[in-house]
Write a protein that holds these residues in place. Structure first.
Motif, PDB file in Angstrom:
ATOM      1  N   ILE A 223     -31.327 -76.525 -45.312  1.00 60.27           N
ATOM      2  CA  ILE A 223     -31.607 -75.346 -46.129  1.00 60.27           C
ATOM      3  C   ILE A 223     -31.018 -74.082 -45.510  1.00 60.27           C
ATOM      4  O   ILE A 223     -30.537 -73.193 -46.217  1.00 60.27           O
ATOM      5  CB  ILE A 223     -33.127 -75.183 -46.331  1.00 60.27           C
ATOM      6  N   SER A 224     -31.062 -73.989 -44.184  1.00 62.83           N
ATOM      7  CA  SER A 224     -30.588 -72.772 -43.526  1.00 62.83           C
ATOM      8  C   SER A 224     -29.096 -72.523 -43.757  1.00 62.83           C
ATOM      9  O   SER A 224     -28.605 -71.411 -43.526  1.00 62.83           O
ATOM     10  CB  SER A 224     -30.869 -72.842 -42.021  1.00 62.83           C
ATOM     11  N   SER A 225     -28.374 -73.553 -44.195  1.00 60.58           N
ATOM     12  CA  SER A 225     -26.943 -73.371 -44.441  1.00 60.58           C
ATOM     13  C   SER A 225     -26.659 -72.793 -45.829  1.00 60.58           C
ATOM     14  O   SER A 225     -25.539 -72.341 -46.100  1.00 60.58           O
ATOM     15  CB  SER A 225     -26.215 -74.714 -44.292  1.00 60.58           C
ATOM     16  N   ILE A 226     -27.652 -72.784 -46.706  1.00 60.83           N
ATOM     17  CA  ILE A 226     -27.416 -72.336 -48.086  1.00 60.83           C
ATOM     18  C   ILE A 226     -26.947 -70.883 -48.167  1.00 60.83           C
ATOM     19  O   ILE A 226     -26.004 -70.583 -48.921  1.00 60.83           O
ATOM     20  CB  ILE A 226     -28.666 -72.581 -48.956  1.00 60.83           C
ATOM     21  N   PRO A 227     -27.537 -69.935 -47.419  1.00 63.74           N
ATOM     22  CA  PRO A 227     -27.002 -68.565 -47.482  1.00 63.74           C
ATOM     23  C   PRO A 227     -25.516 -68.493 -47.128  1.00 63.74           C
ATOM     24  O   PRO A 227     -24.764 -67.715 -47.732  1.00 63.74           O
ATOM     25  CB  PRO A 227     -27.861 -67.810 -46.454  1.00 63.74           C
ATOM     26  N   HIS A 228     -25.077 -69.311 -46.190  1.00 64.22           N
ATOM     27  CA  HIS A 228     -23.660 -69.304 -45.807  1.00 64.22           C
ATOM     28  C   HIS A 228     -22.795 -69.934 -46.895  1.00 64.22           C
ATOM     29  O   HIS A 228     -21.632 -69.533 -47.086  1.00 64.22           O
ATOM     30  CB  HIS A 228     -23.483 -70.074 -44.490  1.00 64.22           C
ATOM     31  N   LEU A 229     -23.355 -70.889 -47.605  1.00 63.15           N
ATOM     32  CA  LEU A 229     -22.594 -71.565 -48.659  1.00 63.15           C
ATOM     33  C   LEU A 229     -22.418 -70.705 -49.906  1.00 63.15           C
ATOM     34  O   LEU A 229     -21.418 -70.843 -50.624  1.00 63.15           O
ATOM     35  CB  LEU A 229     -23.273 -72.894 -49.024  1.00 63.15           C
ATOM     36  N   VAL A 230     -23.381 -69.820 -50.182  1.00 67.92           N
ATOM     37  CA  VAL A 230     -23.243 -68.968 -51.368  1.00 67.92           C
ATOM     38  C   VAL A 230     -22.496 -67.677 -51.061  1.00 67.92           C
ATOM     39  O   VAL A 230     -22.026 -66.987 -51.977  1.00 67.92           O
ATOM     40  CB  VAL A 230     -24.621 -68.644 -51.993  1.00 67.92           C
ATOM     41  N   LYS A 231     -22.358 -67.349 -49.782  1.00 64.93           N
ATOM     42  CA  LYS A 231     -21.642 -66.124 -49.402  1.00 64.93           C
ATOM     43  C   LYS A 231     -20.203 -66.168 -49.927  1.00 64.93           C
ATOM     44  O   LYS A 231     -19.521 -67.177 -49.825  1.00 64.93           O
ATOM     45  CB  LYS A 231     -21.624 -65.986 -47.875  1.00 64.93           C
ATOM     46  N   GLY A 232     -19.796 -65.049 -50.529  1.00 65.02           N
ATOM     47  CA  GLY A 232     -18.423 -64.947 -51.011  1.00 65.02           C
ATOM     48  C   GLY A 232     -18.123 -65.800 -52.226  1.00 65.02           C
ATOM     49  O   GLY A 232     -16.953 -66.058 -52.526  1.00 65.02           O
ATOM     50  N   SER A 233     -19.156 -66.255 -52.947  1.00 60.75           N
ATOM     51  CA  SER A 233     -18.931 -67.081 -54.138  1.00 60.75           C
ATOM     52  C   SER A 233     -19.843 -66.617 -55.259  1.00 60.75           C
ATOM     53  O   SER A 233     -20.675 -65.721 -55.087  1.00 60.75           O
ATOM     54  CB  SER A 233     -19.226 -68.554 -53.814  1.00 60.75           C
ATOM     55  N   HIS A 234     -19.717 -67.268 -56.424  1.00 55.08           N
ATOM     56  CA  HIS A 234     -20.594 -66.978 -57.557  1.00 55.08           C
ATOM     57  C   HIS A 234     -21.767 -67.950 -57.620  1.00 55.08           C
ATOM     58  O   HIS A 234     -22.557 -67.906 -58.563  1.00 55.08           O
ATOM     59  CB  HIS A 234     -19.803 -67.030 -58.869  1.00 55.08           C
ATOM     60  N   ALA A 235     -21.883 -68.809 -56.617  1.00 52.24           N
ATOM     61  CA  ALA A 235     -22.978 -69.775 -56.594  1.00 52.24           C
ATOM     62  C   ALA A 235     -24.301 -69.076 -56.312  1.00 52.24           C
ATOM     63  O   ALA A 235     -24.353 -68.002 -55.691  1.00 52.24           O
ATOM     64  CB  ALA A 235     -22.721 -70.842 -55.533  1.00 52.24           C
TER      65      ALA A 235
END
Length: 294
Positions: A223-235
């Motif tokens: 879960i802690s990786s989700i902020p990094h995965l949505v950064k810079g995207s429209h997700a």
């Protein structure tokens, strides 16, 4: 060979005669003599040349050089055994969801090791489903996680509640708004926990109430990786309220009619009924840290 025999030998060497050693140890001289004879028999070598003065043989001098270390080792082993009996050494196996690893668990473990410095700990991270399964398999002494569903033979003590929130990059079209409807997020990809993640399952059931669904749904176990995965995207990310956010990401003001998720201590009923004092202490420190944080 026992500790008394070693101590008697050490005292004779220090005092210089059998008689002075007997006086210091408050033994009869015959007792001193018998102990040395037993020691020599066990070792198979003479330690002293007989006479008024305790003259060491060559083998006795070699043994005398090591006797202090032997006695010290004897005491260390005895202390270790007493510590084990008093639960002062050993290992605690702890499971934890990521949300608890930021401050609660580290703070509790720092305090715990001040009291129990010889007890090691092993931490396993995972979601509620995997941690509950590990506890049932005897791989964990206890876990801090959500409350699993079903009629499992476990004991769960709720301690606080987590809310599900939505996050996105600060440049996302839905960020900065005062209010967003759930239907609006369906235009964007969703990033949430995996198929066994408790909050993600709850969110998935919630979406079933709507005819429209998100265009694309991604899953990630961490879960802690989700902020990094949505950064810079429209997700749009689906996380728990305690998930640490990076500066580039913010919450989206969406009202989710979801019940909060209880987080607490989980262990099997067998483990709960036979808890060690060390485990009880750590669990109490975790309760205190959670109370301070919430």
């Amino acid at each position: 060979m026992d500790l008394k025999e070693l101590t008697t030998f050490q005292t004779i060497v220090q005092e210089g005669t059998f008689s002075r050693a007997a006086e210091k140890l408050n033994y009869a001289q015959s007792t001193i003599t018998n102990q040395i004879q037993r020691l020599e028999k066990e070792l198979g070598i003479p330690l002293f040349d007989r006479g008024w003065d305790a003259q060491l043989t060559a083998a006795g001098r070699l043994f005398a050089d090591e006797v202090d270390r032997l006695i010290q080792h004897w005491h260390e082993v005895a202390d270790l055994a007493r510590s084990l009996e008093q639960e002062e050494i050993g290992t605690l196996r702890i499971g934890a969801i990521e949300a608890i690893l930021e401050s609660v668990l580290p703070n509790a473990l720092r305090r715990f090791q001040q009291v129990k410095p010889r007890i090691a700990w092993q931490i396993t991270t995972g979601n509620t489903d995997t941690l509950a399964e590990a506890a049932l398999e005897g791989k964990l002494d206890f876990a801090i996680c959500g409350e699993p569903g079903g009629s499992l033979p476990i004991y769960f003590e709720p301690m606080y509640e987590e809310k599900t929130v939505l996050i996105a990059d600060r440049a996302h079209p839905l960020c900065g708004r005062s209010e967003v409807t759930l239907e609006e997020i369906f235009r964007y990809p969703i990033v949430a926990g995996g198929s066994t993640c408790l909050y993600a399952l709850q969110f998935g059931k919630y979406l079933a109430r709507y005819k429209e669904t998100p265009t694309l749904q991604h899953t990630v176990s961490q879960i802690s990786s989700i902020p990094h995965l949505v950064k810079g995207s429209h997700a749009i990310g689906v996380v728990l309220s305690s998930t640490p956010l990076i500066p580039e990401v913010a919450r989206i003001p969406v009202t989710l009619e979801l019940p909060p998720i209880a987080v607490g201590l989980l262990e099997t009923r067998k483990q709960q009924s036979s808890s060690s004092s060390a485990k009880q202490l750590l669990q109490q420190l975790i309760r205190e840290e959670i109370k301070a944080a919430h």
